[in-house]
Design an enzyme around this catalytic site. Structure first.
Site, short mmCIF file in Angstrom:
data_model
loop_
_atom_site.label_atom_id
_atom_site.label_comp_id
_atom_site.label_asym_id
_atom_site.label_seq_id
_atom_site.Cartn_x
_atom_site.Cartn_y
_atom_site.Cartn_z
N CYS A 1 37.58 44.19 41.88
CA CYS A 1 37.85 43.08 42.66
C CYS A 1 39.24 42.63 43.47
CB CYS A 1 38.05 41.62 41.23
SG CYS A 1 38.95 42.44 40.32
N CYS B 1 38.66 44.27 33.77
CA CYS B 1 40.31 44.26 33.63
C CYS B 1 41.18 44.86 32.82
CB CYS B 1 40.13 42.44 33.68
SG CYS B 1 39.40 41.27 34.29
S1 FES Z 1 38.70 39.84 37.80
FE1 FES Z 1 40.21 41.18 38.44
S2 FES Z 1 41.57 41.36 37.17
FE2 FES Z 1 39.77 40.37 36.11
#
Ligand code: FES
Lengths: 412, 217
Positions: free
Chosen positions: B55, B129
């Site tokens: 992400c 994450c």
């Molecule tokens: S979804 Fe991007 S850091 Fe957790």
């Protein structure tokens, strides 16, 4: 850690997601839950009375759209109306051509339909917007081929508030049809975000189909409208009792229809005054943001021109911080808004709208959308501004990214 | 160790998340932060920086290590990421430093599940994450090995090419699994590639099972 001011429990700044019901709408709906509950397809007197209310409602909606009552199809909401328009046209006219023109910034309820049709053998052109989200009428025209049976472009964008040049696009399409001596392509617009703020007269807009719903205009959820010009045919999605002129079977959601109708009348009656109020409030908000927070960037069209952007929409990026984290902190102070950050989407992709406008990844990441509405006053904005700068400061302190100084790992 | 699957706050669109109270506590009061700018004066023995390909988030970890006992004395960090990234790194920094600190070998044994367990679970889409902080920690430890001349101890998580034609590596598959892929079709969609070479399919599928088990088992 460092906030100890008085908290409010609820500051709603997400009207583009959905709205509460106007008290007057609720009152209009009430008789239809217990008293006037009969099925308008039945033949006894109480049912005929309900049928009367139904056709009244259809007339009222038609009047606002400057259309004929039998052009109005009541559905279960914006998603169904979009599906009905797109699949309805595609399946009815697939022998005439299998090409559709749309844009990259449509709502999922349009994009996913188009993707499904691609699987079914259609070709779809997804037009790129400019950096502020505008779809150029010329680009639409140049995408049209003799195979094109439908153009579908939204009236106003839900994320950045861009008001698309629907009239001009409509005119280009009319010109094409005249030159080629054809009735295709038909023109559909998704007006869900626009219905509370903009004019809906379909003849002026030059559209053949138009979608809107109740839940964005202080009406009930679960009810929508598809306007369809006379002569344009669609293949229904639902088959059954033949309600809605055979185009949408299912017992009519009478209280919903009454509520949607009332809501539409109310917002359209008051739209110019309310637009002006929200326009000023929104611009005040942005002024405050710019003075109190550094490294912010407006997303979408300029705020000064009310014809280019919905008056209640504010979308901006705060650099070096991530949107979900911002959202959670704001939520902790009772503030509701949304973000285009990748971290909040199931696909881990940032907002398709911001990306289509060419916004780099790291900007979408810190984007926030505030959409104002009836309940908001200056006090709400001041309340947000009491917290937002401190939240940003805190998150920036724990962030290793400082755009313009340290390069983000992804771009090394 | 099973992740509590009940705590998955995703709605039908996968848009919002429900976090446990522990996650929220660490999110609002992150422990062991090195505030932006302080890294210049902080005398770390080692550091590691990673970016999440999933992400686009970014994480840095700094360590102070006792050279005699090899215990982690301090673990500081910064993150540009979501609520789970902040909370899981905060918890990780606690795990490695509490009770006078873990030794490097103990720290290398921490699994993403340990972090999630302590957090009371994370939504499935947020598992990547928690891996971010963990990866930064491993990089920092490697950095320390390098600085102290213990090159033989450096753990390289090298990428191995699984499919010659599509140039898919095991790392690609790991990332794709963390982003939600669970079968060959998902992998192809994530990596935007077509059909794999038939002889590579069994190994790809085995890796999918391996990483799914590793992170979600
Ligand atoms: S979804 Fe991007 S850091 Fe957790």
């Amino acid at each position: 850690m460092f906030f100890n001011k008085k908290k409010k429990s609820f500051v709603y700044l997400d009207h583009a997601a959905t709205t509460y019901i106007d008290e007057r709408v609720k009152q209009a709906m009430e008789p239809f839950w217990i008293k006037e509950f009969t099925n308008p397809s039945s033949l006894y007197a109480p049912a005929l009375k309900v049928k009367g209310f139904l056709s009244e409602a259809r007339k009222k909606v038609a009047k606002i759209l400057q259309a004929l009552p039998d052009n109005i199809i009541f559905t279960s909401g914006g998603t169904e109306s979009n599906n009905l328009a797109i699949f309805g046209i595609a399946r009815k006219y697939q022998n005439q051509g299998k090409h559709i023109v749309t844009s990259k910034i449509e709502h999922q309820a349009v994009l996913r339909c188009c993707e499904q049709l691609e699987k079914e053998g259609f070709t779809v052109t997804y037009l790129e917007p400019d950096s502020e989200g505008f779809i150029s009428p010329k680009k639409v025209l140049s995408a049209i081929t003799p195979e094109t049976i439908l153009v579908t472009i939204m009236y106003a964008n839900n994320e950045i508030g861009t008001i698309e040049p629907i009239v001009e696009i409509g005119k280009e399409i009319l010109k094409w049809r005249k030159e080629k001596n054809t009735v295709f392509p038909y023109f559909h617009t998704d007006a869900c975000q626009a219905a509370g703020a903009l004019e809906l007269a379909v003849e002026k807009l030059h559209v053949d189909l138009l979608t809107f719903n109740g839940s964005k205009i202080y009406g009930p959820k679960g009810v929508g409208v598809l306007y369809k010009r006379r002569g344009v045919e669609i293949q229904p999605l639902f088959f059954g009792g033949g309600q809605e002129m055979g185009q949408r079977s299912g017992t009519e959601n009478i209280s919903g229809i009454i509520g949607l109708t009332k809501a539409l009348e109310l917002v359209q009656d008051n739209r110019l005054a309310e637009n002006k109020r929200l326009f000023n409030l929104r611009n005040y908000f942005w002024e405050q943001v710019q003075t109190k927070i550094n490294k912010v960037k407006l997303n979408g069209p300029k705020l000064e021109d009310e014809l280019l952007r919905l008056p209640n929409n504010l979308n901006f990026s705060i650099l070096d911080v991530e949107g979900e984290a911002l959202l959670l902190y704001l939520d902790n102070y009772g503030i509701c808004c949304s973000t285009g950050s990748a971290c909040t989407s199931a696909s881990l992709e940032p907002s398709h709208v911001l990306s289509a406008c060419g916004l780099p990844y790291e900007y979408s990441h810190g984007s926030l959308r505030f959409s104002l509405g009836h309940c908001n006053t200056k006090a709400d904005i001041d309340y947000v501004m009491e917290y937002l700068p401190e939240i940003v400061e805190k998150l920036r302190k724990i962030s290793p990214v400082n755009l313009g100084v340290v390069q983000h790992a992804k771009y090394k | 160790m099973k992740i509590n699957k009940k705590i998955d706050g995703r709605d039908a669109q996968g848009n919002t998340w429900l976090y446990s109270d522990i996650v929220k506590d660490h999110f609002f009061n992150p422990r062991n932060i090195l505030f932006y700018g302080e890294e210049e004066i902080y005398e770390a023995d080692a550091s590691g920086r990673v970016g999440s390909p999933a992400c686009g988030d970014e994480m840095v970890v700094w360590l102070k290590i006792d050279p005699k006992t090899e215990k982690i004395k301090e673990c500081k960090w910064q993150t540009f990421g979501c609520g789970s990234a902040i909370a899981s790194t905060s918890v990780m920094s606690e795990i490695v430093t509490e009770n006078n600190g873990l030794t490097i070998d103990q720290a290398l044994k921490i699994k993403p599940q340990d972090i999630m367990e302590r957090l009371g679970g994370l939504p499935a889409q947020k598992v990547h994450c928690s891996v971010l902080g963990d990866k930064a920690l491993r990089m920092a430890i490697n950095d320390w090995f390098r600085k102290t001349g213990q090159h033989q101890r450096i753990v390289v998580e090298g990428a191995k090419i699984i499919d010659e034609k599509l140039r898919i590596t095991d790392r690609d598959i790991e990332e794709a699994v963390l982003e939600g892929a669970r079968n060959l079709e998902d992998i192809q969609k994530k990596l935007k590639v077509g059909v794999a070479s038939p002889e590579a399919i069994p190994e790809i599928e085995q890796l999918i099972r391996f990483y799914t088990e590793k992170y979600y088992g």
